[in-house]
Motif scaffolding. Sequence first.
Motif, PDB file in Angstrom:
ATOM      1  N   LEU A 128      12.428 -11.534  10.152  1.00 19.61           N
ATOM      2  CA  LEU A 128      13.085 -10.242  10.325  1.00 19.61           C
ATOM      3  C   LEU A 128      12.115  -9.306  11.028  1.00 19.61           C
ATOM      4  N   ASN A 129      12.450  -8.920  12.258  1.00 18.61           N
ATOM      5  CA  ASN A 129      11.600  -8.061  13.068  1.00 18.61           C
ATOM      6  C   ASN A 129      12.151  -6.639  13.051  1.00 18.61           C
ATOM      7  N   ILE A 130      11.399  -5.721  12.472  1.00 22.14           N
ATOM      8  CA  ILE A 130      11.886  -4.358  12.317  1.00 22.14           C
ATOM      9  C   ILE A 130      11.234  -3.416  13.328  1.00 22.14           C
ATOM     10  N   THR A 131      11.971  -2.373  13.688  1.00 21.77           N
ATOM     11  CA  THR A 131      11.441  -1.258  14.467  1.00 21.77           C
ATOM     12  C   THR A 131      11.512  -0.025  13.586  1.00 21.77           C
ATOM     13  N   PRO A 132      10.360   0.517  13.145  1.00 24.26           N
ATOM     14  CA  PRO A 132      10.388   1.626  12.191  1.00 24.26           C
ATOM     15  C   PRO A 132      10.674   2.962  12.866  1.00 24.26           C
ATOM     16  N   TYR A 133      11.612   3.715  12.298  1.00 29.57           N
ATOM     17  CA  TYR A 133      11.930   5.063  12.759  1.00 29.57           C
ATOM     18  C   TYR A 133      11.547   6.062  11.673  1.00 29.57           C
ATOM     19  N   GLY A 134      11.285   7.288  12.086  1.00 31.35           N
ATOM     20  CA  GLY A 134      10.938   8.347  11.150  1.00 31.35           C
ATOM     21  C   GLY A 134      10.757   9.649  11.889  1.00 31.35           C
ATOM     22  N   ASP A 135      10.512  10.710  11.153  1.00 29.95           N
ATOM     23  CA  ASP A 135      10.358  12.027  11.762  1.00 29.95           C
ATOM     24  C   ASP A 135       8.941  12.286  12.259  1.00 29.95           C
ATOM     25  N   SER A 136       8.015  11.392  11.932  1.00 31.95           N
ATOM     26  CA  SER A 136       6.627  11.515  12.373  1.00 31.95           C
ATOM     27  C   SER A 136       5.995  10.131  12.346  1.00 31.95           C
ATOM     28  N   LEU A 137       4.818  10.032  12.948  1.00 35.28           N
ATOM     29  CA  LEU A 137       4.101   8.760  12.904  1.00 35.28           C
ATOM     30  C   LEU A 137       3.771   8.384  11.469  1.00 35.28           C
ATOM     31  N   ASP A 138       3.379   9.353  10.663  1.00 38.37           N
ATOM     32  CA  ASP A 138       3.074   9.066   9.260  1.00 38.37           C
ATOM     33  C   ASP A 138       4.296   8.492   8.543  1.00 38.37           C
ATOM     34  N   ASP A 139       5.480   9.027   8.847  1.00 36.40           N
ATOM     35  CA  ASP A 139       6.703   8.500   8.250  1.00 36.40           C
ATOM     36  C   ASP A 139       6.933   7.049   8.658  1.00 36.40           C
ATOM     37  N   ARG A 140       6.688   6.756   9.911  1.00 37.97           N
ATOM     38  CA  ARG A 140       6.919   5.388  10.403  1.00 37.97           C
ATOM     39  C   ARG A 140       5.921   4.415   9.793  1.00 37.97           C
ATOM     40  N   ILE A 141       4.674   4.835   9.676  1.00 31.23           N
ATOM     41  CA  ILE A 141       3.669   3.988   9.037  1.00 31.23           C
ATOM     42  C   ILE A 141       4.028   3.760   7.568  1.00 31.23           C
ATOM     43  N   ALA A 142       4.476   4.820   6.893  1.00 34.50           N
ATOM     44  CA  ALA A 142       4.881   4.681   5.497  1.00 34.50           C
ATOM     45  C   ALA A 142       6.042   3.708   5.368  1.00 34.50           C
ATOM     46  N   SER A 143       6.959   3.724   6.326  1.00 31.08           N
ATOM     47  CA  SER A 143       8.092   2.800   6.293  1.00 31.08           C
ATOM     48  C   SER A 143       7.639   1.353   6.471  1.00 31.08           C
ATOM     49  N   VAL A 144       6.639   1.136   7.328  1.00 30.82           N
ATOM     50  CA  VAL A 144       6.092  -0.211   7.516  1.00 30.82           C
ATOM     51  C   VAL A 144       5.583  -0.758   6.187  1.00 30.82           C
ATOM     52  N   HIS A 145       4.818   0.042   5.478  1.00 34.04           N
ATOM     53  CA  HIS A 145       4.288  -0.396   4.182  1.00 34.04           C
ATOM     54  C   HIS A 145       5.395  -0.510   3.137  1.00 34.04           C
ATOM     55  N   ALA A 146       6.331   0.423   3.146  1.00 32.88           N
ATOM     56  CA  ALA A 146       7.396   0.411   2.150  1.00 32.88           C
ATOM     57  C   ALA A 146       8.247  -0.847   2.261  1.00 32.88           C
ATOM     58  N   LEU A 147       8.533  -1.272   3.477  1.00 30.32           N
ATOM     59  CA  LEU A 147       9.362  -2.468   3.633  1.00 30.32           C
ATOM     60  C   LEU A 147       8.625  -3.717   3.162  1.00 30.32           C
ATOM     61  N   ALA A 148       7.332  -3.815   3.466  1.00 37.74           N
ATOM     62  CA  ALA A 148       6.553  -4.955   2.977  1.00 37.74           C
ATOM     63  C   ALA A 148       6.555  -5.002   1.452  1.00 37.74           C
ATOM     64  N   GLU A 149       6.400  -3.842   0.822  1.00 33.91           N
ATOM     65  CA  GLU A 149       6.428  -3.777  -0.640  1.00 33.91           C
ATOM     66  C   GLU A 149       7.796  -4.166  -1.181  1.00 33.91           C
ATOM     67  N   LEU A 150       8.850  -3.706  -0.517  1.00 32.70           N
ATOM     68  CA  LEU A 150      10.202  -4.019  -0.962  1.00 32.70           C
ATOM     69  C   LEU A 150      10.494  -5.512  -0.828  1.00 32.70           C
ATOM     70  N   MET A 151      10.025  -6.114   0.237  1.00 36.31           N
ATOM     71  CA  MET A 151      10.195  -7.560   0.403  1.00 36.31           C
ATOM     72  C   MET A 151       9.513  -8.321  -0.715  1.00 36.31           C
ATOM     73  N   GLN A 152       8.332  -7.884  -1.093  1.00 41.27           N
ATOM     74  CA  GLN A 152       7.612  -8.520  -2.202  1.00 41.27           C
ATOM     75  C   GLN A 152       8.379  -8.327  -3.506  1.00 41.27           C
ATOM     76  N   GLN A 153       8.819  -7.127  -3.758  1.00 42.03           N
ATOM     77  CA  GLN A 153       9.538  -6.836  -5.006  1.00 42.03           C
ATOM     78  C   GLN A 153      10.818  -7.666  -5.126  1.00 42.03           C
ATOM     79  N   GLU A 154      11.465  -7.921  -3.992  1.00 42.95           N
ATOM     80  CA  GLU A 154      12.726  -8.655  -3.993  1.00 42.95           C
ATOM     81  C   GLU A 154      12.514 -10.171  -3.946  1.00 42.95           C
ATOM     82  N   GLY A 155      11.251 -10.603  -3.930  1.00 40.61           N
ATOM     83  CA  GLY A 155      10.957 -12.037  -3.920  1.00 40.61           C
ATOM     84  C   GLY A 155      11.309 -12.735  -2.638  1.00 40.61           C
ATOM     85  N   LEU A 156      11.270 -12.005  -1.529  1.00 45.02           N
ATOM     86  CA  LEU A 156      11.653 -12.572  -0.240  1.00 45.02           C
ATOM     87  C   LEU A 156      10.472 -13.007   0.605  1.00 45.02           C
ATOM     88  N   ARG A 157       9.245 -12.818   0.096  1.00 43.84           N
ATOM     89  CA  ARG A 157       8.067 -13.235   0.837  1.00 43.84           C
ATOM     90  C   ARG A 157       7.152 -14.042  -0.071  1.00 43.84           C
TER      91      ARG A 157
END
Length: 362
Positions: free
Chosen positions: A333-362
């Motif tokens: 799954l290749n994602i393109t992160p969107y957000g209102d700032s670069l910090d938001d986009r970086i936070a989304s990159v980390h948040a998705l990795a954490e969510l994938m781990q929590q959901e047992g998908l990685r």
Amino acid sequence: MRLGINLGYWGTRGTDDLVTMLALAQAADTAGYDIAWLSEVYGSDAPTLVAHLSAHTSRLHWGTAVMQIPARTPAMTAMTAATLDRITGGRFCVGLGVSGPQVSEGWHGVRFDDPLGRTREYVDIVRRALARKSVDYDGDHFQLPLAGGQGKALRLLLRPEQKTVPIYLASIGPRNLELTGEIADGWLGIFVSPEHLHEQLEHLRAGRHANSHDVNSHDTDGPGDLDGFDVAASANLSIADDLDIAADRLRDNAALYVGGMGSRRSNFYNALAGRMGYADAAAAIQRLYLDGRPRDAAAAVPLGFIGQTALVGPRERIAPRLHAYADAGVTTLNITPYGDSLDDRIASVHALAELMQQEGLR
């Protein structure tokens, strides 16, 4: 399911775009993403950016999504791929695509004729060259060496790091999907909907069955016949508690592709939206976009289309969509992160990795 990040191309979001791309690449590297992809249209080229950005990461694999087939001879693509494979220590894969008639003919001066036949021959030559075989080829589109000239069949001087450099194809239409399944190691899908992916996978499977070199192609039925083939789906990522706010970030991009990537007569993304059940909306988006009304075109993008083809909204909505992609057969799954700032986009990159781990998908 592997996790990748699409970094796009340089020069579309301001003078600090390269800094942004590097920050996102390093965030993905730190967060444990598997691969980063870079693209090209008629601005920055993908290979140069891979060479630069890969030097600032430690574990990410790198790919081109995509290198345009009309932009380079197949021999040049093989040379570039071998070079990048050595630079990255064997962490490179080639993503190829035919582009469209406007770019192929308007920018590269290459007729957009028989794209399937041209792609087949192109990939065949690239594979031969990367395998360091003497390239002697007599096709409808490529002849090496040229008949009656002074050339001779040559062999690539540089040995790639990997024994086999993976080749991916970006494809949308049914016949192109079948060709992808037949000759490629992976598929680069755009606007992929888990609810409609089975239709595309059937075309990929048909291509796999047509490939007599695939020892599994006639022995299995169902998802197993894509074993070893990477179904790499792209999905824009926009995290926000308010679904409408999150979706609005993605409307301009959707309108650009569905409405503006091509002519009124030929737009592969518009046709894809139509096959997904959004034919009327796709026609309206295209009409508005090509009439010089991109904002109205963006407003006309249905929320349902965005919701089906992107990870959008609060985390509790995104989590089941991740499972939907995995259950449908997506392997990367290749994602393109969107957000209102670069910090938001970086936070989304980390948040998705954490969510994938929590959901047992990685």
